[in-house]
Design an enzyme around this catalytic site. Structure first.
Site, PDB file in Angstrom:
ATOM      1  N   GLU A  99      -2.132  26.904  -1.868  1.00 33.02           N
ATOM      2  CA  GLU A  99      -2.106  25.458  -2.467  1.00 33.02           C
ATOM      3  C   GLU A  99      -2.939  24.570  -1.520  1.00 33.02           C
ATOM      4  OE1 GLU A  99       2.752  24.864  -3.530  1.00 33.02           O
ATOM      5  OE2 GLU A  99       1.841  24.461  -1.442  1.00 33.02           O
ATOM      6  N   ARG A 115       3.585  32.568   6.395  1.00 30.80           N
ATOM      7  CA  ARG A 115       4.372  32.369   5.241  1.00 30.80           C
ATOM      8  C   ARG A 115       4.005  33.248   3.991  1.00 30.80           C
ATOM      9  NH1 ARG A 115       4.818  27.376   2.826  1.00 30.80           N
ATOM     10  NH2 ARG A 115       7.147  27.142   2.755  1.00 30.80           N
ATOM     11  N   ARG A 150       2.928  33.645 -11.563  1.00 31.10           N
ATOM     12  CA  ARG A 150       2.992  33.438 -10.318  1.00 31.10           C
ATOM     13  C   ARG A 150       4.060  34.004  -9.691  1.00 31.10           C
ATOM     14  NH1 ARG A 150       4.148  27.059  -8.314  1.00 31.10           N
ATOM     15  NH2 ARG A 150       5.339  27.612  -6.449  1.00 31.10           N
ATOM     16  N   ASP A 154       9.577  28.703  -6.423  1.00 32.96           N
ATOM     17  CA  ASP A 154       9.494  27.651  -5.394  1.00 32.96           C
ATOM     18  C   ASP A 154      10.906  27.043  -5.319  1.00 32.96           C
ATOM     19  OD1 ASP A 154       8.700  26.024  -3.632  1.00 32.96           O
ATOM     20  OD2 ASP A 154       7.509  24.801  -4.798  1.00 32.96           O
ATOM     21  N   GLU A 214      14.715  19.538  -2.624  1.00 27.68           N
ATOM     22  CA  GLU A 214      13.280  18.954  -3.281  1.00 27.68           C
ATOM     23  C   GLU A 214      13.534  19.171  -4.651  1.00 27.68           C
ATOM     24  OE1 GLU A 214       9.968  21.363  -2.470  1.00 27.68           O
ATOM     25  OE2 GLU A 214       8.718  20.557  -3.960  1.00 27.68           O
ATOM     26  N   GLU A 230      22.736  22.451 -12.096  1.00 32.37           N
ATOM     27  CA  GLU A 230      21.760  23.641 -13.023  1.00 32.37           C
ATOM     28  C   GLU A 230      22.431  23.266 -14.457  1.00 32.37           C
ATOM     29  OE1 GLU A 230      23.455  27.350 -12.787  1.00 32.37           O
ATOM     30  OE2 GLU A 230      21.493  28.574 -13.308  1.00 32.37           O
ATOM     31  N   TRP A 236      -0.196  25.851 -12.335  1.00 30.32           N
ATOM     32  CA  TRP A 236       0.558  26.004 -11.304  1.00 30.32           C
ATOM     33  C   TRP A 236       1.737  27.260 -11.556  1.00 30.32           C
ATOM     34  CZ3 TRP A 236       0.240  23.551  -6.706  1.00 30.32           C
ATOM     35  CH2 TRP A 236      -0.779  22.444  -6.727  1.00 30.32           C
TER      36      TRP A 236
END
Lengths: 870, 870
Positions: free
Chosen positions: B330, B363, B380, B409, B437, B556, B587
């Site tokens: 990133e 990480r 990804r 993520d 998040e 969800e 992304w």
């Protein structure tokens, strides 16, 4: 310790309403509590909403209310007061039901709450046939079924009645009372239903214990008068129609021209709630403000000045209710300066008010405070009657003599003033003190309604054949006077909860309810207030009512029973104990307790003759030891300590017993309150618990001081062996002292054993230590220390090397600059495991002139019991 | 609308403790609540105390605890951690029992809680025969009866174990569990149990929703670090032993010399609670801070710089736990700049840490965010495995690869990362995100423990014959690694309740409990937290647990079911709905939903091959449509909307149904919560109610947006006829507009009907009006408006001439500068009586760039039912 002045500086905070502008309100508050994230109020119960919380109804109450209350409020009256009423109905029902009624200006074709005067209904709905001879301000709630629709009609002769009727309806809904077939007419008992605020123009309040003034700051009306509007709403909910907005010990400046716009702003804030402003004036004003060389009431210049001044005031405030005037009393100037009478004084002012329909309340609280104590015939209690009875008939019809309930000054127990009913051709009003000057100053819970009822219901025998209770005399009913009524010295200020103490709000509520209807019982009033303020859980209501209804007797028991009056420091703060403070001075609050006996001989036969001021049937009762009630025995008679009461108990033993009973009762209040944990909202639960725990400590200070004083005076032992024997108590002066020095306390009864220890060190600490030699077990420690107002000392309590507790002596207490019963405070440290040989050490760090004083340590077996499961 | 940055500015407030220094504490708080009149706390429940409230035990729990718990805490260990433990035991038991235990340094001749290491007990009490092979940090709670006395022994190999054992004992007492015969050994599941704070040195927090940083302000450690100490205590209560105190997107400045004293101060605040500081470092530091011309990990100057820098840090903070490093991800620099490997990068830093026993968390979140969307083989999800699996065995033993639970993520649902278990000769740790998040950002209640458990308990089949769940792999147990463990990205800040939302605190609690023991069930963890935080009323506990345990599935259901991932604006604030935001960009959070179908084909056979990164038994399950679980179907496969799930339902109908179910579930949470009125303290009751009501509105925004998007894309109707049909809804764009203008909203699904109205007027107001033509009755109004962050617009709702409601659009929401689903907000106006022909008018007054936008009005039959009686 902080003085109470500091408290008022707070930003006034409110419980946000549920819907309207809640978030905007929070933003202005600066009390940055939590996220203003959503619409609903996020506040805990603060007490700001008092008895007008309109909390959501639950269960059956809600179901009934939803079925009984229509969807429309039809406001047929266009007056501002009717608009306030309509808005209040919508607000209240929204709170209780979560529903917003439709505000309509006309009668709809469906059921409605109808707000309309009788005249309007006669015009628009003659078929409803609603005729009644309603008094001014009275209301009538009436269910009317007509044309297939069902109405709840709130009607009255005038808009004020509509407002009062609306609050009455909301009260009934709050209390869970059905409106299905409501048909209730209610008239005020008297035309004058006022509160007096003893607020000074600098923002302080004489005898105020709820923070600083909501009206004044720095010689001006406050910038933000929203609290005045909210107070007006509270007053209107009780039917209070007038409010004097400055201290009766009046600053002459109140009548200067530049104050008129200030007063007008306050009047504007009150006006939507029908509360009319009253001004307290100084009799010397023509000279001090007016520039005249005299204030002689018979001088024409003076009369003209009063007229001009009053006219100017009314030009700005056309609905001003009138003036209140304290003259020739406690150092204030009056007509005596020119050899004139109180009637001369009252009438000159009243005549200026008359063209505006204003009235004058002339205070009957006139006495000589330089009386010779050595003359056994002198008696302040005689003063009101002696001053005013001879003037009966000399006062104009728009004058009322404002007479305190008793002949002295709001003591814990007094007989009714003999002036009630002695004036047959003069208007009267009774002055009651809502603020707890001699009743623990909002730090002790004392519900005053039973006290007031004792006077209001007392029959003065002013007429031979009909009952003439004080309430009827004060209201002007007995002698058919044009005016009469009630004046209450209010107890509110800027504190978030208005009164400095959640439970003290009940006194304002109770005063207002009695002023409207003095026939209501204490039980009814307490029950209403509790349910409106704390909800309808029966367990909560029973506990709070039990505390409130017994609280006056409890307070009397530990402060001054048998008519001794409040045995406080009458030349000081009227708070702490000082048995001799009332003796040997000119103030006349004498009880004449000495080594042989106690009490003022006020009989006609051998005493001051005060008893003879009553009408004969009453005088006879008080004159004779055989008939004088025990509660007032020492008010009317001087007797030896061994004198036996009607109960058979001696006076001295009664004094001992009542003080122990009173203190034990407050300890019991603490336990009663604890049983409400989880049933009362956390915030008010903790506040009231803290207040009751403090009161329990103070009650013990009073108990010990008064009983020790009488024990020393009388040399008579307590039959129960309590007085002078404190088995769990360890005097600080007997501990191992490091830095602390022993001081004699004055008066001696203000400290256990007459002594305490103080820490003279500046910047350092002192300590007092003792060795525990009792049995191993769980104990509660009670540290009796002195929280003075002239510094914030710090205390620590150690068990060996373990710190058990520490605190700042920073409570908000009345001013006390030395070791005495006002500063004497109890710190509870519960649940400590002690073992023989333990050292307990109390460390004090003085600050300013606060010497970190210590009186004693008590070590008592643990009393903490498991909290009951809900 | 205010942005969340404003919230942190508050003075942190605390619930005062009952005894110690309560008044002093209040004085420092500036939140001038009420009179600091007496010792007891006067605070409502704020959430500050979290699960460490130590509320008084009631009834039987209290009686049992009083009988089981001795009067002494004997602290035989003199370490600072043992002192913290002893103080905490005294504090906790005082809160729960109202008793202060005796702190003694030696074993008394009576029963005691004994805090002593095994070594010490073997020395001083060999006859107790307490032998055990305890792991580091593990504790043993054991009842020992000896010599006529009964002891509760808290023992361990090390002081840290004593601390954790003490909290465990207090938890058991809080939960009402008996200690009569306690014999419990507990070891941490892994050595690394850390939290990461993504706090920037300027005081902001990346992905923080609980206010500003407790650590940093204006490039320095905060002056007042008392919140850090209190946070340390919370972490210690869970067994968390390390905390990285700055953002993984690290400011290189953190390694500059002037930061060392700042870091040392924070370490000092944490140290009494055994929480070791971790620093997040930037890989380019040798160049940016160190003044070198390179940060090539194989350059000797670089290695020397790391060593010197680390040495200096350890000189000030000798117990620093280590570093965390995000490189080549990133936009952050990394070893690729010099063609070096992640192993090269990790090892150069780790070797500097090694002499100090420091460790490096490297990480694994490394991916290319400029991937070509048009290439169907790009993925990804493959990145972590592709980057790190080839390096297995190349990392030093004090390095751990910190692997996010899933391959993308922290999406609402992901499979476990295939990297778990793919590294057999390299240490791993699992990274979980406590801060919400992609889970509603503390504005939606989502209890994450069931989500984490789904990964932790998932068997990766890394070994043929034994279960190899992710938790065992991450902990290093499977391949017998020296290190392993758990890292949670924390959710706390300066907000009074730490987390911005009372219920979100459960995620921090749950993370900590799982890090200690991932075998605990979600039910157990939720139950513990609820009882510790809200008390033991079964009705309260059942309601809260029911909400928490279903909340992930609910979230969800309305945000992104079937493995679609959270359908949010992934290039924006990660909060509002934007179905296409993840497509057509680099992304890689692609779901590839189009007009025919949805899902990423990640199979080995026809897709990206990602499924093949798993060990064969797992890969087989995901590879095949027949065995791939429905919940992850669209994560692994692209299917047409008409594809039938195992349940028999089509994909499109499942998308419709789940969104309606999810939104309905949140409405039900509101009702469940309302049933707790009077059972939960008023303050938290109102906060959580407001939050759930907001969430219910947002769930509807999500429901409508996602279903409308898929409806438009697929042209397939909802079998239940809901999507596209909103019978009670009145679109603002269809109302009579005065000043308001119609706007197309982008993306279209963010507004009902794809349009809204905005008020362009500056300084004026606009209005939108409609005529009601339904049946007379009681209705709830729901106004869907837009609360933008670039102004505070004001709204009023009128029924004819009656003002029904007004509010400021000032909620604390994520940044939104236009009409979209983030700013879209629901205002409830309950209980309105409507009659046919009524005009309802919504008036908006814009402010700044906030245009007082409106989406629609819903008018629904009153749902408000009488609140149940307690």
């Amino acid at each position: 310790m902080k003085t109470s002045h500091n408290r008022g500086a707070r930003t006034p905070a409110r419980s946000a309403e549920t819907h309207l502008g809640a978030c905007g309100l929070q933003q202005t508050m600066k009390l940055a509590i939590l996220f203003c994230f959503l619409a609903a109020s996020v506040y805990a119960e603060t007490g700001y909403d008092a008895w007008l919380r309109y909390a959501p109804l639950q269960g059956a109450d809600r179901i009934r209310a939803e079925s009984e209350i229509p969807a429309v409020v039809a406001g047929l009256d266009t007056s501002p007061l009717a608009a306030s009423a309509q808005n209040e109905l919508i607000r209240g029902l929204r709170g209780m039901l979560g529903r917003t009624l439709r505000a309509e200006p006309n009668l709809p074709g469906e059921g409605a709450v109808v707000l309309a005067t009788l005249d309007e209904l006669r015009r628009s709905k003659p078929q409803w046939n609603l005729a009644a001879d309603l008094a001014p301000e009275a209301y009538w709630l009436k269910r009317v079924v007509s044309g297939g629709a069902s109405y709840i009609v709130i009607t009255a002769r005038d808009p004020r009645g509509l407002l009062y009727g609306s609050f009455a309806l909301l009260r009934q809904v709050s209390l869970g009372e059905s409106l299905a077939a409501v048909d209730e007419k209610s008239s005020p008992y008297a035309p004058v239903r006022w509160v007096n605020e003893w607020d000074n123009l600098d923002g302080s309040i004489e005898r105020g214990y709820g923070g600083r003034s909501i009206f004044w700051e720095n010689q001006k009306a406050r910038e933000d008068l929203s609290r005045v509007a909210d107070y007006g709403r509270m007053l209107a909910s009780l039917g209070i129609n007038g409010c004097s907005i400055n201290n009766v010990n009046a600053n002459p400046r109140i009548l200067s021209a530049d104050m008129i716009p200030q007063i007008a702003r306050i009047a504007d804030a009150f006006r939507p709630w029908g509360v009319r402003v009253v001004i307290a004036v100084d009799f010397g004003s023509p000279k001090t403000i007016g520039g005249l060389d005299t204030f002689d009431p018979l001088d024409e210049k003076v009369a003209a000045w009063w007229k001009t001044t009053v006219d100017a005031m009314y030009a700005a405030v056309p609905d001003l209710a009138g003036f209140v005037l304290k003259a020739d009393s406690e150092g204030r100037v009056g007509p005596s300066a020119y050899g004139r009478t109180h009637a001369d004084a009252a009438n000159v002012v009243a005549r200026a008010l008359l063209p505006h329909a204003g009235i004058l309340l002339y205070r009957g609280f006139v006495y000589d405070h330089h009386m010779d104590w050595n003359n056994p015939k002198n008696d302040r209690a005689r003063a009101a009657w002696d001053n005013f009875q001879p003037l009966d008939g000399k006062f104009d019809d728009n004058v009322l003599i404002q007479i305190k309930n008793g002949p002295i000054d709001f003591q814990v127990r007094e007989p009714a003033s003999p002036l009630f009913g002695a004036l047959e051709k003069t208007n009267q009003a009774i002055e009651l003190q809502i603020t707890q000057e001699y009743f623990g100053q909002s730090r002790h819970t004392v519900f005053l309604v039973p006290n007031w009822k004792a006077t209001l219901d007392f029959d003065m025998h002013a007429l031979p054949d009909v009952p003439t209770p004080v309430k009827a005399l004060a209201a002007g009913r007995t002698f058919h006077r044009p005016l009469g009524g009630f004046v209450g010295v209010a107890n509110i200020g800027l504190d978030e909860n208005w009164s400095g103490n959640q439970l003290s709000q009940a006194n304002l509520y109770g005063y207002g309810r009695l002023a409207w209807n003095p026939d209501l019982s204490s039980q009814r009033i307490s029950g209403e207030w509790t349910r409106l303020t704390f909800g309808t859980d029966p367990k909560v209501d029973q506990a709070i009512d039990a505390i409130q209804l017994s609280s006056w007797r409890t307070y009397e028991d530990y402060t001054g029973p048998l008519g001794l009056q409040t045995l406080t420091d009458i030349v000081g703060n009227h708070y702490g104990v000082n048995v001799e403070a009332s003796e040997r001075n000119g103030w006349g609050q004498w009880h004449r307790a000495d080594e042989k006996g106690a009490g003022m001989d006020r009989t006609a036969a051998t005493g001051t003759g005060y008893a003879g001021q009553y009408r004969p049937p009453v005088a006879r009762v008080y004159e004779s030891l055989a008939t004088c009630p025990d509660d007032l025995l020492l008010f009317f008679h001087h007797v030896p300590y061994t004198y036996r009461l009607h109960s058979g108990k001696t006076v001295i033993q009664y004094i001992y017993d009542s003080h122990y009973q009173g203190a034990a009762a407050v300890e019991q209040y603490v336990e009663q309150w604890k049983s409400l944990r989880g049933l009362v909202d956390e915030q008010r639960y903790k506040q009231v618990l803290a207040q009751l725990q403090y009161q329990a400590g103070q009650a013990e200070v009073w108990r010990d001081a008064v009983t020790m004083w009488f024990h020393r005076a009388s040399h008579l032992d307590d039959a129960a062996g309590r007085v002078g024997h404190y088995p769990n108590r360890f005097e600080a002066e007997s501990m191992a002292l490091d830095g602390y020095t022993v001081r004699d306390v004055t008066p001696f009864e203000d400290a256990s054993g007459g002594q305490a220890v103080a820490c003279p060190a500046r910047g350092g600490s002192c300590s007092a230590a003792m060795k525990f030699s009792g049995a191993a077990g769980w104990y509660d420690l009670r540290v009796q220390y002195f929280d003075q107002s002239n510094g914030i000392s710090h205390y620590r309590v150690w068990l060996g090397r373990q710190l058990l507790d520490e605190w700042d002596a920073n409570l908000v207490l009345p001013r006390a600059i030395r070791l005495d019963s006002t500063s004497s405070t109890r710190r509870l440290i519960p649940g400590i495991a002690l073992r023989p040989g333990d050292e307990i050490r109390i460390e004090g760090r003085p600050d300013g002139n606060d010497t970190a004083g210590l009186d004693y340590l008590e070590i008592v077996k643990e009393t903490n019991s498991p909290i009951a499961t809900r």
